[in-house]
Motif scaffolding. Structure first.
Motif, PDB file in Angstrom:
ATOM      1  N   ASN A 185      45.269 128.241  75.691  1.00  0.00           N
ATOM      2  CA  ASN A 185      46.181 129.289  76.138  1.00  0.00           C
ATOM      3  C   ASN A 185      47.448 128.659  76.741  1.00  0.00           C
ATOM      4  O   ASN A 185      47.668 128.719  77.949  1.00  0.00           O
ATOM      5  CB  ASN A 185      45.451 130.142  77.185  1.00  0.00           C
ATOM      6  N   PRO A 186      48.283 128.020  75.915  1.00  0.00           N
ATOM      7  CA  PRO A 186      49.416 127.245  76.448  1.00  0.00           C
ATOM      8  C   PRO A 186      50.459 128.064  77.189  1.00  0.00           C
ATOM      9  O   PRO A 186      51.201 127.510  78.002  1.00  0.00           O
ATOM     10  CB  PRO A 186      50.010 126.590  75.196  1.00  0.00           C
ATOM     11  N   VAL A 187      50.531 129.363  76.956  1.00  0.00           N
ATOM     12  CA  VAL A 187      51.490 130.184  77.692  1.00  0.00           C
ATOM     13  C   VAL A 187      51.150 130.208  79.183  1.00  0.00           C
ATOM     14  O   VAL A 187      52.010 130.474  80.023  1.00  0.00           O
ATOM     15  CB  VAL A 187      51.540 131.608  77.098  1.00  0.00           C
ATOM     16  N   VAL A 188      49.903 129.901  79.508  1.00  0.00           N
ATOM     17  CA  VAL A 188      49.489 129.806  80.906  1.00  0.00           C
ATOM     18  C   VAL A 188      49.410 128.356  81.371  1.00  0.00           C
ATOM     19  O   VAL A 188      49.811 128.025  82.479  1.00  0.00           O
ATOM     20  CB  VAL A 188      48.124 130.486  81.125  1.00  0.00           C
ATOM     21  N   SER A 189      48.919 127.458  80.528  1.00  0.00           N
ATOM     22  CA  SER A 189      48.549 126.121  80.980  1.00  0.00           C
ATOM     23  C   SER A 189      49.616 125.056  80.798  1.00  0.00           C
ATOM     24  O   SER A 189      49.540 123.991  81.429  1.00  0.00           O
ATOM     25  CB  SER A 189      47.270 125.655  80.269  1.00  0.00           C
ATOM     26  N   MET A 190      50.609 125.288  79.971  1.00  0.00           N
ATOM     27  CA  MET A 190      51.647 124.278  79.751  1.00  0.00           C
ATOM     28  C   MET A 190      52.696 124.335  80.854  1.00  0.00           C
ATOM     29  O   MET A 190      53.002 125.409  81.375  1.00  0.00           O
ATOM     30  CB  MET A 190      52.336 124.514  78.408  1.00  0.00           C
ATOM     31  N   PRO A 191      53.299 123.186  81.215  1.00  0.00           N
ATOM     32  CA  PRO A 191      54.413 123.225  82.163  1.00  0.00           C
ATOM     33  C   PRO A 191      55.600 123.963  81.563  1.00  0.00           C
ATOM     34  O   PRO A 191      55.732 124.064  80.337  1.00  0.00           O
ATOM     35  CB  PRO A 191      54.733 121.745  82.384  1.00  0.00           C
ATOM     36  N   ASP A 192      56.463 124.469  82.448  1.00  0.00           N
ATOM     37  CA  ASP A 192      57.608 125.287  82.028  1.00  0.00           C
ATOM     38  C   ASP A 192      57.109 126.398  81.110  1.00  0.00           C
ATOM     39  O   ASP A 192      57.618 126.616  80.008  1.00  0.00           O
ATOM     40  CB  ASP A 192      58.647 124.413  81.330  1.00  0.00           C
ATOM     41  N   ALA A 193      56.111 127.137  81.606  1.00  0.00           N
ATOM     42  CA  ALA A 193      55.337 128.063  80.778  1.00  0.00           C
ATOM     43  C   ALA A 193      56.187 129.173  80.173  1.00  0.00           C
ATOM     44  O   ALA A 193      55.902 129.642  79.062  1.00  0.00           O
ATOM     45  CB  ALA A 193      54.193 128.660  81.598  1.00  0.00           C
TER      46      ALA A 193
ATOM     47  N   ASP B 251      40.803 132.214  68.527  1.00  0.00           N
ATOM     48  CA  ASP B 251      40.300 132.366  69.899  1.00  0.00           C
ATOM     49  C   ASP B 251      39.131 133.338  69.886  1.00  0.00           C
ATOM     50  O   ASP B 251      38.875 134.024  68.894  1.00  0.00           O
ATOM     51  CB  ASP B 251      41.414 132.865  70.830  1.00  0.00           C
ATOM     52  N   VAL B 252      38.454 133.396  71.025  1.00  0.00           N
ATOM     53  CA  VAL B 252      37.378 134.379  71.185  1.00  0.00           C
ATOM     54  C   VAL B 252      37.882 135.650  71.849  1.00  0.00           C
ATOM     55  O   VAL B 252      37.231 136.692  71.778  1.00  0.00           O
ATOM     56  CB  VAL B 252      36.197 133.792  71.994  1.00  0.00           C
ATOM     57  N   VAL B 253      39.036 135.559  72.521  1.00  0.00           N
ATOM     58  CA  VAL B 253      39.571 136.680  73.290  1.00  0.00           C
ATOM     59  C   VAL B 253      40.820 137.229  72.598  1.00  0.00           C
ATOM     60  O   VAL B 253      41.692 136.467  72.171  1.00  0.00           O
ATOM     61  CB  VAL B 253      39.902 136.241  74.734  1.00  0.00           C
ATOM     62  N   ALA B 254      40.900 138.536  72.522  1.00  0.00           N
ATOM     63  CA  ALA B 254      41.989 139.163  71.772  1.00  0.00           C
ATOM     64  C   ALA B 254      43.301 139.204  72.543  1.00  0.00           C
ATOM     65  O   ALA B 254      44.375 139.140  71.954  1.00  0.00           O
ATOM     66  CB  ALA B 254      41.595 140.584  71.379  1.00  0.00           C
ATOM     67  N   GLY B 255      43.226 139.319  73.872  1.00  0.00           N
ATOM     68  CA  GLY B 255      44.430 139.640  74.625  1.00  0.00           C
ATOM     69  C   GLY B 255      44.943 138.544  75.531  1.00  0.00           C
ATOM     70  O   GLY B 255      45.489 138.835  76.597  1.00  0.00           O
ATOM     71  N   THR B 256      44.785 137.275  75.159  1.00  0.00           N
ATOM     72  CA  THR B 256      45.304 136.217  76.019  1.00  0.00           C
ATOM     73  C   THR B 256      46.835 136.233  76.015  1.00  0.00           C
ATOM     74  O   THR B 256      47.470 136.821  75.134  1.00  0.00           O
ATOM     75  CB  THR B 256      44.823 134.832  75.574  1.00  0.00           C
ATOM     76  N   ASP B 257      47.412 135.550  76.985  1.00  0.00           N
ATOM     77  CA  ASP B 257      48.873 135.478  77.067  1.00  0.00           C
ATOM     78  C   ASP B 257      49.468 134.848  75.814  1.00  0.00           C
ATOM     79  O   ASP B 257      50.605 135.144  75.448  1.00  0.00           O
ATOM     80  CB  ASP B 257      49.272 134.656  78.298  1.00  0.00           C
ATOM     81  N   THR B 258      48.709 133.974  75.162  1.00  0.00           N
ATOM     82  CA  THR B 258      49.176 133.321  73.941  1.00  0.00           C
ATOM     83  C   THR B 258      48.901 134.175  72.711  1.00  0.00           C
ATOM     84  O   THR B 258      49.768 134.326  71.840  1.00  0.00           O
ATOM     85  CB  THR B 258      48.507 131.942  73.789  1.00  0.00           C
TER      86      THR B 258
ATOM     87  N   MET C 227      45.578 126.914  89.203  1.00  0.00           N
ATOM     88  CA  MET C 227      46.154 126.982  87.855  1.00  0.00           C
ATOM     89  C   MET C 227      45.638 128.156  87.026  1.00  0.00           C
ATOM     90  O   MET C 227      46.118 128.389  85.923  1.00  0.00           O
ATOM     91  CB  MET C 227      45.785 125.695  87.103  1.00  0.00           C
ATOM     92  N   HIS C 228      44.665 128.926  87.524  1.00  0.00           N
ATOM     93  CA  HIS C 228      43.868 129.792  86.663  1.00  0.00           C
ATOM     94  C   HIS C 228      44.499 131.137  86.303  1.00  0.00           C
ATOM     95  O   HIS C 228      44.272 131.651  85.209  1.00  0.00           O
ATOM     96  CB  HIS C 228      42.521 130.076  87.334  1.00  0.00           C
ATOM     97  N   TRP C 229      45.249 131.747  87.214  1.00  0.00           N
ATOM     98  CA  TRP C 229      45.618 133.159  87.011  1.00  0.00           C
ATOM     99  C   TRP C 229      46.634 133.335  85.895  1.00  0.00           C
ATOM    100  O   TRP C 229      47.545 132.526  85.714  1.00  0.00           O
ATOM    101  CB  TRP C 229      46.120 133.753  88.322  1.00  0.00           C
ATOM    102  N   ASN C 230      46.477 134.425  85.171  1.00  0.00           N
ATOM    103  CA  ASN C 230      47.362 134.726  84.056  1.00  0.00           C
ATOM    104  C   ASN C 230      47.808 136.172  84.139  1.00  0.00           C
ATOM    105  O   ASN C 230      47.516 136.869  85.109  1.00  0.00           O
ATOM    106  CB  ASN C 230      46.655 134.434  82.729  1.00  0.00           C
ATOM    107  N   ASP C 231      48.505 136.634  83.130  1.00  0.00           N
ATOM    108  CA  ASP C 231      49.082 137.985  83.171  1.00  0.00           C
ATOM    109  C   ASP C 231      48.053 139.084  83.015  1.00  0.00           C
ATOM    110  O   ASP C 231      48.370 140.253  83.214  1.00  0.00           O
ATOM    111  CB  ASP C 231      50.156 138.124  82.090  1.00  0.00           C
ATOM    112  N   GLN C 232      46.820 138.739  82.660  1.00  0.00           N
ATOM    113  CA  GLN C 232      45.768 139.747  82.594  1.00  0.00           C
ATOM    114  C   GLN C 232      45.126 139.985  83.958  1.00  0.00           C
ATOM    115  O   GLN C 232      44.489 141.010  84.177  1.00  0.00           O
ATOM    116  CB  GLN C 232      44.671 139.319  81.611  1.00  0.00           C
TER     117      GLN C 232
END
Length: 882
Positions: A397-405, A422-429, A656-661
């Motif tokens: 999920n690089p939209v969350v984990s990469m620098p300068d996301a 992926d296994v998840v449909a709605g990740t940030d990526t 580092m964990h939280w994302n837009d979901q």
């Protein structure tokens, strides 16, 4: 009858064995495998909760193109054609794979084979670049190969264990418990923790060195200089088995002790104490993890550590050696198959014409990659500037984990063709993928993984594939066949891939390369038991430790000392005066796509936070539980303030964990600069200059709901699973005119459901609870300050019947009535034990962690909370004595 399956945990690099049991009714339970040599039955809180993360909520179940369900053939044909078209028009370097340490070795092997051996480009990199590539580079410079010398047993045999850049108690809890047990059995064993923060790992430490961020090169360079005139220097070993000692020692001796103290932020007395402890303790293991690797000087840090072990000959023997602790379950497997852009399969070197020819002949490939590909940060820059025309992202999920996301997200959005498996449909990526391919998850897929001590274990499926989900290796094989490489990708099962992988490892090897599993019993793949490599003959168990014979993998058979210079460590400025350090917390994993499903795992820390020292918080006008905005030149995030003396002054820690979901503005890598180590390409996520500002909210809120609410219209929100529903934290820049209307829209409730509650205009407090008969549907608590509500008690009300009006009024008040206990904030996730329960046990005479455990079970499973329990005991007893 219940069916048991032995498999492997999918979280950190410890590689714990798990026994999954499927009962007659289909329910799954997990426990540690007592026969597995990584964990001997232990599991951490995350591993213990695995059965709670395998539901189909949010799963990607069918292939999609442009958001519409399609057949597999249509999706795979499109992927193959778009990649082939890009290659034909723009060349093989116009396409890229970004893969993951979440893949199994068989998946990884095929991705590497397809890209490097058949497409003919090395543009395949992995999220393992973000966690251990500096270790790879350091190993290759020192040893001539990416070799981990030791074993987990060495951590128990050592007389001195140094944990540098590693919060082992939270990030590798099972290894921490093995060390803690060894120290309990041998109290003379010494533990040193080197970390800017006083983390939970320092609970068992004899010495905590609160080092300045990125001060590790200076610390170990100073140690090397100290060793040069000590009896610990093994001159015979240095002369017979190493090269470059004189140059490295001359450089190290050029720094005075006061200079080392200034560079590390430590006192001269602390330095001398540490140096003398290292000098006088022969059996020493130095464990390092992301605090070392995730740095602009990460590779030099690794080599500065290795230099000290080479100088003393403390490598390759029981209880000694440098030890890299990998972050992901199969980061090591990825390294074995060449998953990094600058490596070839089976630990061969892409820069070697001889190795390239060997791999090309073995694969019978048409076009082997001739040069290293783009490393992660550079890969997404190439996506942004249009050099990459087609991108396949797998299990990450690089939209969350990469620098300068934010820049990474913009690059992916602008890319002409993006595939996401992926296994998840709605990740940030995934929301930016043109094609989505549903992959198998843990419990469904089948293959192998390798842990931090080079131990290969089977990960076995015990659940049926949901929907039309398919293995990642199958997806790549099908695309490879559709691109015209039928014969090379005609695999029917993962055992065939493993057999080829093992055969390649021994191909023209004869001991010249460290990685060799050609002796693995491929015919018994299904029944494979965990083994350490190398394994070069049938029935052989391999060697537990490398380099015991003093032979390394450089051409002359000698290890290399690497000269290290002290790097510039200060990145702060008057505009950005604080140093941000990012990392993991105890009960969450990566971007929460799995662990976020477990109410037990979200109970300990339910929202993103910024940990500040009390004096820094005071200077900024920030109080505990306020909201704080962190800003760098790259972006802003909004987090809950956690004021703690464990934090060093001038620094701030954020997970580092939280994302837009799960939160409104908490992707911490938005503020991290894309600065990388020049040797490894690993981003520097532990030393980021930021500023912190108190967020001025008009109102704060806390809410509970049986169903997941809609995304709220407010300045800040964070949502987490809870027993019986969901919990939310809220903050408002402007208050709604009609709170009841806002709440109904937020909770998705029928307008006919009237709330029970009250509003106090003088204080600004508001309470609304919505019932359907005796069932609590949702409740909202609003205040001018962070809401004072007994949160865990309120959450528990989602599972209660509310026929008694007094129970309803107690809920509206936000606290239990007389005679009803509030467990308080969760401390032990394994047994759901709260701080109020622990303090009550202390009042009843439980004055040790063991006594609390006997009474409440807290701390008796994974043990990750033992340090926190001890802190509560110490605080209570100190208060009682005053």
């Amino acid at each position: 009858m219940p069916v048991e399956t032995k498999t492997t945990c999918p979280y950190c690099g410890v590689g714990c064995g798990v026994i999954a049991t499927v009962n007659d009714n289909g329910a799954v339970s997990v426990k540690g495998d007592q026969d597995h040599p990584a964990n001997f039955g232990r599991l951490c809180s995350k591993g213990s909760a695995l059965a709670e993360t395998i539901d189909l909520d949010g799963r990607l179940l069918y292939p999609e193109i442009g958001g519409k369900r399609v057949a597999w053939d249509e999706a795979l044909d499109l992927v193959a054609s778009r990649f082939s078209e890009a290659i034909a028009e723009h060349g093989p370097d116009s396409v890229a794979f970004y893969v993951s340490g979440q893949l199994l070795t068989e998946d990884y092997y095929l991705a590497n084979k397809l890209m490097k051996g058949f497409i003919g480009s090395a543009n395949i990199d992995t999220n393992s670049r973000l966690c251990m590539s500096s270790s790879v580079a350091g190993h290759r410079r020192a040893f001539g190969a990416d070799t981990v010398p030791g074993t987990y047993e060495d951590l128990e045999l050592a007389d001195l264990v140094i944990l540098t850049g590693s919060n082992l108690a939270w990030c590798h809890p099972v290894l921490y418990q093995r060390i803690a047990a060894a120290k309990a059995a041998r109290p003379e064993m010494k533990i040193v923790v080197i970390d800017p923060r006083r983390t939970m790992s320092a609970d068992i430490a004899d010495m905590h060195l609160a080092i300045r961020p990125d001060g590790d090169v200076a610390l170990f360079t100073g140690l090397l200089a100290h060793l040069s005139h000590s009896r610990a220097l093994d001159r015979g070993y240095v002369e017979n088995h190493t090269a470059g000692f004189d140059a490295a020692m001359q450089a190290a001796s050029g720094y005075s002790l006061p200079e080392i103290a200034e560079a590390t932020g430590l006192t001269i007395a602390e330095l001398i104490s540490f140096y003398e402890l290292f000098e006088h303790t022969e059996k020493t293991v130095t464990c390092y993890s992301q605090g070392v690797n995730q740095s602009q000087s990460g590779t030099d840090k690794v080599n500065a550590i290795i230099n000290c072990h080479l100088a003393t000959g403390r490598i390759g023997t029981p209880g000694t050696g440098p030890f890299s602790l990998t972050g992901q379950p199969n980061a090591m497997g990825g390294r074995e198959v060449g998953g990094l852009a600058n490596m070839l399969a089976a630990h061969m070197a892409i820069e070697s014409a001889e190795d390239r020819d060997r791999v090309k002949r073995f694969w019978a490939s048409p076009a082997i990659a001739q040069k290293p590909g783009l490393k992660a940060v550079d890969m997404f820059r190439a996506v942004a500037d249009g050099r990459i025309k087609a991108l396949w992202i797998m299990a990450t999920n690089p939209v969350v984990s990469m620098p300068d996301a934010d820049a990474v997200e913009a690059a992916i959005k602008a890319c002409p063709f993006v595939v996401v498996s992926d296994v998840v449909a709605g990740t940030d990526t995934a929301r930016h993928g043109h094609v989505l391919l549903p992959s198998l998850g843990w419990g469904e897929k089948d293959g192998t993984v390798t842990n931090s001590e080079r131990r290969i274990s089977r990960q076995r499926g015990f659940l049926d594939a949901p929907g039309e989900a398919k293995a990642d290796w199958w997806q790549m094989a099908e695309v490879g066949r559709r691109m015209g490489f039928d014969a090379a990708f005609a695999y029917r099962q993962p055992s065939e891939i493993f057999a080829e992988h093992a055969e390649l490892s021994g191909f023209e090897n004869a001991g010249s390369r460290d990685f060799d599993i050609s002796g693995a019993e491929r015919d018994s793949y299904d029944a494979m038991t965990p083994f350490q490599w190398p394994k070069v003959g049938p029935g052989e168990t391999g060697i537990p430790r490398f380099f015991a014979d003093g032979r390394f993998y450089h051409a002359d058979g000698k290890a290399r000392f690497i000269t290290t210079a002290l790097p510039e460590t200060r990145r702060t400025s008057p505009d950005y005066p604080l140093t941000l350090n990012t990392g993991r917390i105890r009960d969450q994993w990566h971007t929460m796509t799995r662990t976020g499903k477990s109410a037990r795992l979200t109970a300990h820390i339910a929202e993103p936070f910024a940990e500040l020292h009390p004096r820094d918080a005071q200077a900024l006008g920030i109080e505990s539980a306020d909201l704080v905005e962190l800003e760098s030149p790259h972006g802003k995030v909004l987090l809950r303030a956690l004021v703690s003396e464990r934090q060093a002054r001038g620094s701030v820690f954020a997970p580092m964990h939280w994302n837009d979901q799960f939160a409104s503005r908490a992707r911490i890598d938005v503020v991290v600069a894309p600065v990388t180590d020049p040797h490894s390409g690993q981003p520097a996520s532990k030393n980021v200059a930021v500023k912190a500002t108190r967020f001025e909210a008009k109102a704060y809120g806390f809410a509970i709901s049986r169903t997941r609410p809609n995304a709220p219209d407010c300045a800040y929100w964070a949502i987490a699973k809870a027993d019986g529903g969901y919990r939310m934290e809220l903050a408002f820049k402007e208050e709604p005119q009609d709170w009841a209307l806002w709440a109904r829209q937020f909770f998705g409730l029928d307008v006919r459901i009237e709330p029970l509650g009250y509003s106090d205009r003088q204080t600004g407090d508001l309470r609304l609870a919505f019932f359907d008969g005796e069932t609590l549907l949702a409740a909202l608590f609003i205040a001018k300050q962070p809401v004072a509500v007994a949160r865990n008690w309120a959450i528990s009300q989602l599972g209660q019947r509310h026929e008694d009006l007094r129970m309803r009024f107690a809920l509206v008040a936000g606290r239990p009535g007389a005679g009803r206990a509030d467990p308080g904030a969760t401390v032990c996730s394994c047994f759901n034990v709260g701080v109020n329960q622990i303090t009550a046990a202390i009042r009843d005479g439980c004055h040790s962690v063991e006594a609390v455990g006997k009474t409440l079970n807290a701390g008796t499973n994974c043990g990750s909370c033992r340090a926190e329990i001890r802190g509560i005991i110490d605080g209570c007893l100190k208060t009682a004595a005053e």
